[in-house]
Design an enzyme around this catalytic site. Structure first.
Site, short mmCIF file in Angstrom:
data_model
loop_
_atom_site.label_atom_id
_atom_site.label_comp_id
_atom_site.label_asym_id
_atom_site.label_seq_id
_atom_site.Cartn_x
_atom_site.Cartn_y
_atom_site.Cartn_z
CE LYS A 206 40.84 29.05 32.59
NZ LYS A 206 40.74 28.90 34.01
CB CYS A 260 43.14 33.76 35.62
SG CYS A 260 44.28 32.66 36.45
N1 SAJ Z 1 37.11 41.06 41.30
C1 SAJ Z 1 36.37 42.23 41.41
N2 SAJ Z 1 35.03 42.14 41.61
C2 SAJ Z 1 34.38 40.94 41.73
C3 SAJ Z 1 35.13 39.75 41.62
C4 SAJ Z 1 36.50 39.84 41.42
O1 SAJ Z 1 36.91 43.34 41.30
O2 SAJ Z 1 33.17 40.94 41.92
C5 SAJ Z 1 38.57 41.14 41.07
C6 SAJ Z 1 39.41 40.55 42.19
O3 SAJ Z 1 39.61 41.47 43.21
C7 SAJ Z 1 40.69 40.22 41.45
C8 SAJ Z 1 40.19 39.80 40.07
O4 SAJ Z 1 38.88 40.33 39.95
O5 SAJ Z 1 41.52 41.35 41.30
C9 SAJ Z 1 40.12 38.30 39.85
O6 SAJ Z 1 39.69 37.63 41.03
P1 SAJ Z 1 38.70 36.37 41.03
O7 SAJ Z 1 38.55 35.96 42.45
O8 SAJ Z 1 37.45 36.72 40.30
O9 SAJ Z 1 39.39 35.26 40.14
P2 SAJ Z 1 40.86 34.59 40.09
O10 SAJ Z 1 41.67 35.33 39.06
O11 SAJ Z 1 41.45 34.40 41.43
O12 SAJ Z 1 40.46 33.11 39.51
C10 SAJ Z 1 39.75 33.02 38.28
C11 SAJ Z 1 38.52 32.10 38.50
N3 SAJ Z 1 37.64 32.19 37.33
C12 SAJ Z 1 36.30 32.41 37.47
O13 SAJ Z 1 35.77 32.61 38.53
C13 SAJ Z 1 35.49 32.41 36.21
C14 SAJ Z 1 39.00 30.66 38.69
O14 SAJ Z 1 37.90 29.78 38.75
C15 SAJ Z 1 39.92 30.25 37.52
O15 SAJ Z 1 40.42 28.93 37.68
C16 SAJ Z 1 41.11 31.19 37.53
O16 SAJ Z 1 40.62 32.52 37.28
C17 SAJ Z 1 42.06 30.74 36.46
O17 SAJ Z 1 43.11 30.16 36.81
O18 SAJ Z 1 41.76 30.90 35.26
#
Ligand code: SAJ
Length: 400
Positions: A206, A260
């Site tokens: 995880k 997360c």
């Molecule tokens: N972000 C970027 N660039 C990207 C992707 C995301 O800057 O290319 C930023 C987003 O804007 C945001 C942050 O990263 O600020 C996180 O966003 P996210 O959509 O990547 O993820 P979360 O935090 O909403 O959810 C994540 C997910 N983990 C993965 O994709 C590996 C989700 O599946 C998990 O269940 C969740 O964390 C968790 O609860 O751990």
């Protein structure tokens, strides 16, 4: 299986969707939350945060009589712990107090043959070294015959209900019997595959998933800063680089937020001298808001009394969640430093505690500098000619 009673501790982003899906699958579910407001809201069939379709599901689970919210755990066949594990801000160490308290609160109700599932994200070793000893000390049967597994949640906010069912799951048991019992339970409502392993492997898997994303976003963020010095559009460059069959660079942005991805890598890195890349990635992503503030400051420096329009406060597109949001950090810093007159637009919330909100058309009409911080759909609909004559700082590459 279906007549079993389930006690879900923590009715937040993971616990409430899980409890309500289980309620609609025929389980009898009691959801436990420390907040009386949350308990009352759910028992009215309403929700306390936005997630697509969750309102319909909660209403139907509550009205069917299969889901009830309470403030204290009760006897059940299966216990699911889904409480937060925040960071201690001082040293980035994980704060396990909620997991410990939740385990203590269920312990007197846990009896031989029950199944205890930890869905909260936890550092490696927590299931066997923290949760199990509490159950052994405080459960009626001293945990004899109790089955315990770490089954990390993996759902993406905005798609929680789909991913809860469709995603593959990892179940990490403290022994094979625990893993088998946990897998049998998840297989009753998960369409994805369920993989069995031990608790430590599940814990690390995880953390590795969110760390993978954080490290890769850090690479994108670092490239975007370097591109800026060469007047290269990083989004165009990344799109082109990603045409290579083995390259998949993520998207740069104003930083990484949420509860997360910006948090979990520290569960590996805090106090671990070997986690050099992971630590550096965190630092790269945490430094990005400052870089954006400096860009805005530089743009404002040449103007007499600049009006700065900030688009977005949420941590990512099309959610109303402001936790750990780099957008909010940037807006607060611009305000503290009085960089200009600020106008803030966040279409997904109706009010903010200390930042007055302005409608998008007013921001567009009045701002000299437009800073796009979140790629919400309302902002993605803007075209360059809508902002003609203004300085545009687009941190997400959304306006094209
Ligand atoms: N972000 C970027 N660039 C990207 C992707 C995301 O800057 O290319 C930023 C987003 O804007 C945001 C942050 O990263 O600020 C996180 O966003 P996210 O959509 O990547 O993820 P979360 O935090 O909403 O959810 C994540 C997910 N983990 C993965 O994709 C590996 C989700 O599946 C998990 O269940 C969740 O964390 C968790 O609860 O751990």
């Amino acid at each position: 299986m279906m007549n079993k009673t389930i006690c879900v501790v923590g009715l937040g982003y993971i616990g409430l969707p899980t409890a309500s899906i289980l309620g609609t699958k025929g389980y009898r579910v009691v959801g436990v939350d420390a907040s009386p407001d949350v308990v009352e809201t759910i028992n009215r069939g309403e929700i306390h945060f936005f997630e697509p379709d969750l309102d319909i599901l909660v209403r139907s689970a509550v009205h069917s009589g299969n889901l009830a919210a309470v403030s204290e755990p009760q006897a059940a066949d299966i216990f699911i712990i889904a409480v937060p594990t925040p960071l201690d801000d001082r040293d980035k160490s994980p704060d396990l107090s909620y997991v410990e308290a939740a385990t203590r609160s269920i312990a007197p109700h846990v009896k031989a043959g029950d199944l205890v599932l930890i869905e909260s994200t936890i550092p490696v070793g927590t299931t066997t070294e923290v949760v199990l000893p509490i159950l052994t000390r405080e459960s009626a049967d001293k945990a004899a015959g109790v089955r315990l597994a770490h089954c990390p949640e993996r759902v993406l906010p905005g798609r929680i209900l789909v991913e809860l069912v469709d995603n593959d799951r990892i179940v990490g048991g403290i022994d094979e019997e625990s893993a088998a019992a946990a897998a049998a339970f998840y297989e009753t409502f998960v369409r994805g595959d369920v993989y069995r392993t031990n608790a430590a492997t599940a814990e690390m898997a995880k953390l590795a998933e969110n760390t993978f994303r954080d490290v890769n976003i850090a690479l994108a963020n670092e490239l975007s800063v370097v591109c800026d010095r060469h007047a290269i559009d990083p989004w165009e460059m990344i799109k082109l680089a990603n045409r290579h069959p083995r390259v998949n660079i993520l998207q740069p942005g104003p930083g990484v937020g949420g509860h997360c991805i910006a948090v979990d890598p520290w569960f590996i890195a805090a106090g671990e001298p070997n986690a050099r890349l992971i630590r550096t990635a965190r630092e790269v992503n945490d430094a990005k808001p400052d870089w954006v503030v400096e860009k805005v400051r530089a743009a404002a420096a040449g103007m007499a009394s600049p009006v700065i329009g900030c688009l977005g406060l949420a941590f990512k597109a099309d959610v109303d969640d402001l936790r750990g949001s780099p957008a909010e950090i940037i807006v607060r810093r611009l305000k503290e430093d009085a960089v200009g007159d600020l106008l803030v637009c966040e279409p997904n919330i109706s009010r903010h505690a200390d930042l007055p909100l302005t409608a998008l058309e007013d921001v567009v009409a009045r701002a000299d500098i437009v800073v796009l911080l979140v790629d919400h759909k309302e902002f993605r609909a803007l075209r360059p000619h809508d902002l003609a004559g203004k300085t545009v700082i687009d941190t997400r590459g959304a306006i094209r």
